[in-house]
Design a protein around this motif. Structure first.
Motif, short mmCIF file in Angstrom:
data_model
loop_
_atom_site.label_atom_id
_atom_site.label_comp_id
_atom_site.label_asym_id
_atom_site.label_seq_id
_atom_site.Cartn_x
_atom_site.Cartn_y
_atom_site.Cartn_z
N ILE A 55 42.90 -21.07 -55.80
CA ILE A 55 42.37 -20.21 -56.86
C ILE A 55 40.87 -20.44 -57.03
O ILE A 55 40.09 -19.50 -57.18
N GLY A 56 40.47 -21.72 -57.02
CA GLY A 56 39.05 -22.05 -57.15
C GLY A 56 38.22 -21.48 -56.01
O GLY A 56 37.12 -20.95 -56.22
N GLY A 57 38.75 -21.57 -54.78
CA GLY A 57 38.04 -21.04 -53.62
C GLY A 57 37.87 -19.54 -53.69
O GLY A 57 36.80 -19.00 -53.36
N LEU A 58 38.92 -18.84 -54.11
CA LEU A 58 38.84 -17.38 -54.26
C LEU A 58 37.87 -17.00 -55.37
O LEU A 58 37.16 -15.98 -55.26
N TYR A 59 37.83 -17.81 -56.42
CA TYR A 59 36.88 -17.56 -57.51
C TYR A 59 35.44 -17.71 -57.00
O TYR A 59 34.57 -16.90 -57.36
N VAL A 60 35.21 -18.71 -56.17
CA VAL A 60 33.87 -18.91 -55.60
C VAL A 60 33.48 -17.72 -54.73
O VAL A 60 32.33 -17.26 -54.76
N TYR A 61 34.44 -17.21 -53.96
CA TYR A 61 34.17 -16.04 -53.11
C TYR A 61 33.75 -14.85 -53.97
O TYR A 61 32.78 -14.13 -53.64
N GLN A 62 34.46 -14.63 -55.07
CA GLN A 62 34.11 -13.55 -55.99
C GLN A 62 32.76 -13.81 -56.65
O GLN A 62 31.99 -12.89 -56.92
N LEU A 63 32.48 -15.06 -56.91
CA LEU A 63 31.20 -15.46 -57.51
C LEU A 63 30.04 -15.11 -56.58
O LEU A 63 28.99 -14.64 -57.04
N PHE A 64 30.25 -15.31 -55.30
CA PHE A 64 29.24 -14.92 -54.32
C PHE A 64 28.99 -13.41 -54.37
O PHE A 64 27.85 -12.95 -54.34
N LYS A 65 30.08 -12.65 -54.44
CA LYS A 65 29.95 -11.19 -54.45
C LYS A 65 29.20 -10.71 -55.69
O LYS A 65 28.36 -9.81 -55.62
#
Length: 204
Positions: free
Chosen positions: A39-49
């Motif tokens: 979940i944290g990794g996917l959140y970081v990916y969205q944060l990049f976007k």
């Protein structure tokens, strides 16, 4: 008579195992730690976007100080969640099977786990301080793998296999610096979930 001797030896072996190894570790701890990382990794990916960074297409990602700070706290949050799940499921298993928690084996395991983790944590802080962000993900995987291999002798021997997988993944990621998040999600997320499910099925 021989059967009785075998039963006695099995009982003695079981008692020695309990006294020398931390066996209250639950496979569910690994599953939920992995889910937290996923979940944290996917959140970081969205944060990049959100910050205008296309992770898989941008060849050179420039991280602002605010984004680095947010990524750091996301990492802290994931660590706290994983630690909390570990404590919860360990206590739960200990109560269910009437196993002692705070023993000499527990102290030895935590010490052997903590030394590489603390060293790795300081190393990663130094990388962040010097703005060498590309090596942070590989370093976390490598030091975590070393910690698991180091602590294996005081808990389930299966832990070392997860440790070796984390080490291999960390070393591979050193040659693919731009994809650290992917390796991090695989190492701390997917591998943890698979390991936790295997452990839960084996030692439930």
């Amino acid at each position: 008579m021989n059967q009785k001797h075998q039963e006695d030896l099995a009982h003695i072996r079981s008692m020695m195992e309990r006294s020398s190894r931390f066996i209250s570790l639950s496979g569910l701890s690994g599953v939920f730690a992995g889910l937290s990382a996923l979940i944290g990794g996917l959140y970081v990916y969205q944060l990049f976007k959100v910050n205008g960074i296309e992770y898989f297409t941008d060849q050179h990602i420039l991280l602002t100080s605010n984004l680095v700070s947010e990524l750091f706290w996301v990492g802290v949050a994931i660590l706290v969640c994983a630690f909390a799940f570990g404590i919860f499921f360990t206590i739960r298993k200990s109560k269910k099977y009437d196993l002692p928690i705070w023993t000499s084996a527990t102290k030895n395991m935590l010490f052997n786990l903590a030394v590489p983790l603390l060293a790795g944590g300081l190393f990663c802080l130094a990388l962040i301080y010097h703005e060498i962000y590309g090596l942070v993900a590989p370093a976390t995987l490598i030091f975590y793998g070393l910690a698991l291999v180091n602590a294996e002798k005081y808990t389930f021997s299966d832990v070392k296999y997860l440790g070796f997988c984390e080490l291999i993944l960390g070393f591979i990621s050193l040659f693919y610096i731009g994809y650290g998040l992917v390796f991090w999600i695989v190492g701390f997320g997917i591998l943890h979930i698979l390991y936790g499910l295997i452990m839960f099925k084996k030692y439930k």
